[in-house]
Design an enzyme around this catalytic site. Structure first.
Site, PDB file in Angstrom:
ATOM      1  N   GLY A 100       6.497  -4.805   1.516  1.00  0.00           N
ATOM      2  CA  GLY A 100       5.698  -4.838   0.299  1.00  0.00           C
ATOM      3  C   GLY A 100       4.418  -4.057   0.496  1.00  0.00           C
ATOM      4  O   GLY A 100       3.980  -3.832   1.633  1.00  0.00           O
ATOM      5  N   CYS A 152       1.162  -8.377   7.485  1.00  0.00           N
ATOM      6  CA  CYS A 152       0.625  -7.498   6.442  1.00  0.00           C
ATOM      7  C   CYS A 152       0.310  -6.143   7.060  1.00  0.00           C
ATOM      8  O   CYS A 152      -0.256  -6.090   8.156  1.00  0.00           O
ATOM      9  CB  CYS A 152      -0.648  -8.119   5.863  1.00  0.00           C
ATOM     10  SG  CYS A 152      -1.443  -7.124   4.587  1.00  0.00           S
ATOM     11  N   LEU A 153       0.665  -5.070   6.356  1.00  0.00           N
ATOM     12  CA  LEU A 153       0.405  -3.730   6.875  1.00  0.00           C
ATOM     13  C   LEU A 153      -1.100  -3.462   7.032  1.00  0.00           C
ATOM     14  O   LEU A 153      -1.487  -2.584   7.797  1.00  0.00           O
ATOM     15  CB  LEU A 153       1.033  -2.673   5.960  1.00  0.00           C
ATOM     16  CG  LEU A 153       2.566  -2.675   5.906  1.00  0.00           C
ATOM     17  CD1 LEU A 153       3.061  -1.662   4.873  1.00  0.00           C
ATOM     18  CD2 LEU A 153       3.175  -2.393   7.277  1.00  0.00           C
ATOM     19  N   GLN A 157      -4.196  -1.643  -1.014  1.00  0.00           N
ATOM     20  CA  GLN A 157      -3.897  -1.228   0.363  1.00  0.00           C
ATOM     21  C   GLN A 157      -3.860   0.294   0.504  1.00  0.00           C
ATOM     22  O   GLN A 157      -3.870   0.798   1.628  1.00  0.00           O
ATOM     23  CB  GLN A 157      -2.557  -1.816   0.825  1.00  0.00           C
ATOM     24  CG  GLN A 157      -2.586  -3.339   0.964  1.00  0.00           C
ATOM     25  CD  GLN A 157      -1.272  -3.856   1.473  1.00  0.00           C
ATOM     26  OE1 GLN A 157      -0.346  -4.067   0.703  1.00  0.00           O
ATOM     27  NE2 GLN A 157      -1.165  -4.034   2.780  1.00  0.00           N
ATOM     28  N   HIS A 210       2.623 -12.817  -1.699  1.00  0.00           N
ATOM     29  CA  HIS A 210       1.731 -12.081  -0.796  1.00  0.00           C
ATOM     30  C   HIS A 210       1.143 -10.848  -1.499  1.00  0.00           C
ATOM     31  O   HIS A 210      -0.068 -10.608  -1.453  1.00  0.00           O
ATOM     32  CB  HIS A 210       2.540 -11.673   0.452  1.00  0.00           C
ATOM     33  CG  HIS A 210       1.776 -10.851   1.444  1.00  0.00           C
ATOM     34  ND1 HIS A 210       1.536 -11.269   2.735  1.00  0.00           N
ATOM     35  CD2 HIS A 210       1.206  -9.623   1.355  1.00  0.00           C
ATOM     36  CE1 HIS A 210       0.846 -10.338   3.373  1.00  0.00           C
ATOM     37  NE2 HIS A 210       0.640  -9.329   2.563  1.00  0.00           N
ATOM     38  N   GLU A 211       2.011 -10.082  -2.163  1.00  0.00           N
ATOM     39  CA  GLU A 211       1.540  -8.835  -2.803  1.00  0.00           C
ATOM     40  C   GLU A 211       0.654  -9.133  -4.004  1.00  0.00           C
ATOM     41  O   GLU A 211      -0.357  -8.453  -4.218  1.00  0.00           O
ATOM     42  CB  GLU A 211       2.724  -7.958  -3.195  1.00  0.00           C
ATOM     43  CG  GLU A 211       3.595  -7.496  -2.033  1.00  0.00           C
ATOM     44  CD  GLU A 211       2.810  -6.918  -0.861  1.00  0.00           C
ATOM     45  OE1 GLU A 211       1.769  -6.270  -1.074  1.00  0.00           O
ATOM     46  OE2 GLU A 211       3.236  -7.142   0.286  1.00  0.00           O
ATOM     47  N   HIS A 257      -2.835  -9.883  -3.091  1.00  0.00           N
ATOM     48  CA  HIS A 257      -3.650  -8.689  -2.791  1.00  0.00           C
ATOM     49  C   HIS A 257      -4.420  -8.219  -4.029  1.00  0.00           C
ATOM     50  O   HIS A 257      -5.522  -7.667  -3.904  1.00  0.00           O
ATOM     51  CB  HIS A 257      -2.754  -7.527  -2.335  1.00  0.00           C
ATOM     52  CG  HIS A 257      -2.491  -7.486  -0.866  1.00  0.00           C
ATOM     53  ND1 HIS A 257      -3.479  -7.320   0.073  1.00  0.00           N
ATOM     54  CD2 HIS A 257      -1.322  -7.541  -0.164  1.00  0.00           C
ATOM     55  CE1 HIS A 257      -2.941  -7.286   1.295  1.00  0.00           C
ATOM     56  NE2 HIS A 257      -1.632  -7.430   1.174  1.00  0.00           N
TER      57      HIS A 257
HETATM   58 CO    CO Z   1      -0.288  -7.502   2.720  1.00  0.00          CO
END
Ligand code: CO
Length: 146
Positions: A46, A88-89, A51, A130-131, A134
């Site tokens: 995701g 998470c990236l 991000q 999660h997304e 953000h």
């Molecule tokens: Co994330």
């Protein structure tokens, strides 16, 4: 398409509230294509617009059964709970146990502005939560199970 730089924890952009996406044009399509390429290259499941440095209510998810693009997503219903490992990236090399709903129903728009409703379970529900977090400046590390 182009790979975009993934913002890492510590950057303020990850902590801001994103704005509603009002235009559904070629620029949005390019952004979504770039986000997908960036997510796949980084081997993530995701990615949210902040991000890649953009404060827009846009995120993408692919847990292995196809790419889902969510514009202005809202969680309308959630039920049950699950606890599992999350990463998470933007928070490299870290995984923590996080509690999430087992099932969520999300209302959003697609890249053309058409309304969509998606119900997801298990890992996909986790990825959606999660997304979407953000987009409100929330990182999964804020939700680590004590
Ligand atoms: Co994330």
């Amino acid at each position: 398409m182009a790979i975009r730089n993934i913002v890492k924890i510590g950057d303020d952009v990850l902590r801001k509230i994103c704005r509603t996406q009002l235009t559904f044009d070629e620029k949005l399509a390019t952004l979504l294509d770039d986000m997908a390429e960036t997510m796949y290259k980084a081997e993530g499941v995701g990615l949210a617009a902040p991000q890649v440095g953009l404060l827009r209510r846009i995120c993408i998810v692919d847990v292995g059964d196809g790419l889902i693009e969510l514009i202005n997503p809202v969680i309308m219903e959630k039920s049950g709970s699950q606890t599992g490992s999350e990463g998470c990236l933007s928070v490299p090399d870290r995984f923590e146990e996080v509690e999430r709903p087992m099932t969520v129903t999300v209302r959003a728009q697609d890249r053309n502005g058409k309304n969509i409703v998606i119900t997801a379970e298990g890992f996909k529900a986790r990825a959606f939560c999660h997304e979407i977090d953000h987009l409100d400046g929330i990182l999964y590390i804020d939700r680590i199970k004590k």
